[in-house]
Scaffold this motif. Structure first.
Motif, PDB file in Angstrom:
ATOM      1  N   ILE B  57      52.513  -8.788  70.912  1.00  9.92           N
ATOM      2  CA  ILE B  57      52.990  -9.933  70.125  1.00  9.92           C
ATOM      3  C   ILE B  57      54.382  -9.596  69.592  1.00  9.92           C
ATOM      4  O   ILE B  57      54.518  -8.744  68.703  1.00  9.92           O
ATOM      5  CB  ILE B  57      52.063 -10.216  68.919  1.00  9.92           C
ATOM      6  N   ARG B  59      57.803  -9.155  67.675  1.00  6.82           N
ATOM      7  CA  ARG B  59      57.982  -9.098  66.224  1.00  6.82           C
ATOM      8  C   ARG B  59      58.804 -10.253  65.663  1.00  6.82           C
ATOM      9  O   ARG B  59      58.839 -10.450  64.456  1.00  6.82           O
ATOM     10  CB  ARG B  59      58.635  -7.773  65.830  1.00  6.82           C
ATOM     11  N   ARG B  64      53.440 -13.806  64.947  1.00  3.56           N
ATOM     12  CA  ARG B  64      53.303 -12.439  64.429  1.00  3.56           C
ATOM     13  C   ARG B  64      53.126 -12.432  62.911  1.00  3.56           C
ATOM     14  O   ARG B  64      52.291 -11.700  62.376  1.00  3.56           O
ATOM     15  CB  ARG B  64      54.543 -11.635  64.843  1.00  3.56           C
ATOM     16  N   GLN B 135      51.662  -1.094  66.142  1.00  2.00           N
ATOM     17  CA  GLN B 135      52.146  -2.466  65.962  1.00  2.00           C
ATOM     18  C   GLN B 135      53.659  -2.457  65.762  1.00  2.00           C
ATOM     19  O   GLN B 135      54.374  -3.260  66.350  1.00  2.00           O
ATOM     20  CB  GLN B 135      51.504  -3.113  64.728  1.00  2.00           C
ATOM     21  N   ASP B 139      54.931  -3.349  69.260  1.00  2.89           N
ATOM     22  CA  ASP B 139      54.492  -4.759  69.168  1.00  2.89           C
ATOM     23  C   ASP B 139      53.090  -4.933  69.773  1.00  2.89           C
ATOM     24  O   ASP B 139      52.722  -6.022  70.227  1.00  2.89           O
ATOM     25  CB  ASP B 139      55.463  -5.706  69.888  1.00  2.89           C
TER      26      ASP B 139
END
Lengths: 187, 187
Positions: B57, B59, B64, B135, B139
């Motif tokens: 996903i 950023r 997000r 994360q 991402d």
């Protein structure tokens, strides 16, 4: 076509396109003269440039040992022509003997000593990123793509061709069944 | 068929099968009365039981922000019937207004307040796992599947059916092009 014309280098920044449509992969590995092969449906691109991939490698496999020892693996993208071998690589362990020979799979090398499986549509040579924590907790390997190759009859100029039914890539369902990659949808 | 018969619950331990063949997904999210939708080709199963998934996903997306705030998202698996909307969700930002309404996409809810997109083949409601490091660096979101649903006309008893051409799932190539999921290969 001579074997060295069946794999041409792919621009690294566009190498994600070999994996983007979600095909099943074959993971190959080698270390200190030993090598192995396994099938992996859980592989995907992770970044464009530099290109990265993510792949799940079960902790109980011989492949996992070779990858952790060497820090490298290759993702091979098989075609329908070798679908039965893709299933067969999951039916035995490489600890019991060389599975390439047992399955009649020929290999070549690209830019490293990783065995690349002949008869595939594309190949991604990868170096794992040092993310021990998620490797241990999730069996998830993140890696940078260091070289990419494709069969120019099947993929060139950033596009798939699939000139014959047997040249199409595969998508694993479960229980030994695949979907063949279908037609391109023009919108 | 009434709308509530177009989604039936799927056994969680087999929910990976909705995603196993590598289809493109639509990610939906909601938080505090706001909601959004984006397309994601980079999604895959991560584990069987309890089922987990991995998805990339970006950023810079509104999605997000909603996912990080709510800790949840849903993966919707679109069919060919809504392929043009899958492309269109990538062409604008949800910050500019509700994309569901703009695209004429209807939604329903499953076991949470996450919007699930009508006209899809399957749906996975997910809760993100606390892996902030990956994360932020990649991402990449890892999540546990908390509920799974499928259209019983398209998927039942652990198997895909695809009774019509428009009911087939999609695989994203690049540049606005998809492959349609092809025929099953019996070996």
């Amino acid at each position: 076509m001579p074997d060295n014309q069946r794999h041409q280098p792919i621009e690294l920044a566009k190498s994600y396109r070999l994996l983007n449509h979600g095909p099943v992969t074959i993971v190959t590995s080698s270390h200190n003269g030993e090598r192995n092969i396994m099938a992996a449906a859980w592989a995907m691109p992770l970044d464009f440039d530099p290109p990265k991939v993510a792949v799940v490698i079960d902790r109980n496999t011989w492949t996992r040992e070779l990858i952790e020892a060497s820090g490298r693996f290759a993702l091979n993208i098989p075609t329908r022509a070798i679908a039965s071998q893709v299933l067969a690589v999951g039916a035995s362990s490489g600890r019991e003997g060389d599975k390439f020979a047992a399955l009649g799979l020929e290999t070549f090398t690209g830019s490293s000593d990783l065995p690349l499986v002949a008869g595939c549509a594309g190949w991604l040579e990868c170096r794992i990123l040092p993310e021990d924590s998620i490797q241990q907790r999730y069996d998830l390997f993140l890696a940078e793509v260091t070289a990419a190759w494709a069969d120019p009859q099947l993929y060139s100029d950033g596009r798939w061709h699939f000139p014959t039914p047997d040249s199409r890539t595969l998508h694993y369902i479960a229980g030994g069944a695949f979907f063949v990659t279908g037609d391109e949808l023009a919108l």
